[in-house]
Design a protein around this motif. Structure first.
Motif: not given
Length: 407
Positions: A10-34
């Motif tokens: 995810i390129a961009g650590a604003g609110y939407v980028g961070m929310a996307t990262a957290v939503a993905l990792k919370s729902s699929a912990p096995h996925l690598g998210v950077t």
């Protein structure tokens, strides 16, 4: 995963980028998210602005485990009033009022300071093991057979199955992907600042429609309010450069003295306003979210909430595909996200554009027509209820996170 590969960048650590990262990792912990961000570490702490978080977005943040730390400092909007007048008018008649609750005890929106929102999302991201790379702009990316290679920072690279661009309305990654936009400037700028006042606001938000554009007063915790003050760009640039006496005099003329003496806290800044809509939200192994996909006029206060809808929809699309064993970066998978979000985004962009053109003028026949329309809505409780639920982001077709459900 090794140090040179991940699943999602995810390129961009604003609110939407961070929310996307957290939503993905919370729902699929096995996925690598950077998360890769061009800004140096800690810059987000200097953000003095505040945002309106609609009920659907607060439900999502609650499901992600972020809302609990935000809520003590969040100011519920208990009432919303709309007026239409000229700047010099001694009286501003109220044409439309909204009760702030959509359900008993649940306001349609809260006002949250941006630094608190970002801090909560980052704390959750750290707990989930999301990788951060800060102070490292993305220089480019190339498609491969089974992924894409992203180049960033000092000639470093990372291979991923999907790249999500959350790098703002002037997205460089959108341009790199060859995605065109529909864009026009409004000739307006939004002055943003925080004002302290003597008397309490009681959770009341106000939007004054003035000839140059809307003047929104949004309640914050304590005797403080956040202002989004729209002016013609030349006037806005002049105002933010004026000394305190001149700025305060102009502010008082628009704000009034119903809340007592006013004092501007922190910096005042002006941001040019425009409409920007991406013609496509996706390419193979590439997706846009937030302002990178759409930048709209702040007249309805929906910009950030549209971005949270993107985050919820894209996360649900990716997680569902991953559970079925599908390629999360394929165009067939990403098409679901584009179909889900593009119509809603275009609809909101057109709506805010029409509202701005309708209310940011002093044409007498148009004023009479719009005031008649506001008065008509005021007398129709069911229609008002529909509008307030739309503003709250509540819809049967909304992504699961926005309905307070797990993916």
């Amino acid at each position: 995963m090794d140090a040179t590969r991940t699943d999602i960048i995810i390129a961009g650590a604003g609110y939407v980028g961070m929310a996307t990262a957290v939503a993905l990792k919370s729902s699929a912990p096995h996925l690598g998210v950077t998360v890769i961000d061009a800004a140096p570490a800690g810059v987000w702490r200097n953000d003095t602005r505040a945002s309106a978080i609609a009920a659907a977005a607060s439900r999502m943040l609650d499901k992600l485990g972020c809302w609990q730390s935000i809520l003590p400092e969040a100011q519920p909007i208990n009432e919303m009033v709309v007026t239409d007048s000229r700047t010099a008018d001694p009286v501003r008649p109220v044409f439309l009022t909204f009760d702030g609750e959509i359900e008993p005890g649940e306001p349609f929106a809260h006002m949250v300071e941006n630094r608190l929102l970002n801090a909560s999302l980052r704390e959750k991201a750290d707990k989930l093991g999301i990788v951060f790379i800060e102070g490292a702009p993305v220089h480019g990316f190339e498609q491969g057979d089974n992924g894409l290679t992203v180049r960033y920072g000092d000639e470093e690279s990372l291979v991923a199955r999907l790249l999500i661009a959350a790098d703002g309305v002037k997205s460089r990654l959108r341009d790199m992907a060859g995605i065109k936009t529909v864009n026009w400037e409004y000739g307006q700028s939004g002055i943003v600042c925080t004002v302290a006042h003597e008397r309490p606001h009681n959770g009341r938000a106000e939007e004054h429609f003035l000839p140059a554009g809307p003047f929104a007063v949004l309640p914050l915790k304590g005797n403080r309010s956040s202002l989004v003050w729209t002016e013609r760009t030349a006037d806005a640039d002049r105002l933010v450069k004026e000394d305190e006496f001149v700025f305060d005099a102009e502010l008082e003329q628009r704000f009034g003295l119903k809340l007592g003496e006013l004092r501007v806290e922190g910096p005042r800044k002006a941001f040019p306003l425009s409409l920007t809509l991406a013609r496509d939200f996706i390419k193979p192994r590439f997706a846009l979210v937030g302002d990178a996909a759409h930048g709209i006029h702040p007249i309805a206060g929906q910009g950030l909430n549209l971005g949270f809808k993107d985050a919820a929809a894209l996360a649900e699309t990716i997680v569902d595909a991953d559970r079925l064993g599908l390629d999360i970066g394929s165009i067939a998978v990403l098409e679901r996200y584009q179909t889900w979000r593009r119509f809603d985004t275009v609809q909101m962009g057109v709506t805010t554009d029409v509202l701005n053109r309708l209310f940011s003028n002093d044409n007498v026949p148009i004023r009479a027509l719009r005031d008649f329309g506001l008065g008509l809505v005021e007398r129709m409780p069911r229609l008002k209820g529909f509008f307030i639920r739309q503003a709250a982001g509540l819809s049967p077709t909304a992504p699961k996170l926005l309905q307070g459900q797990s993916i």
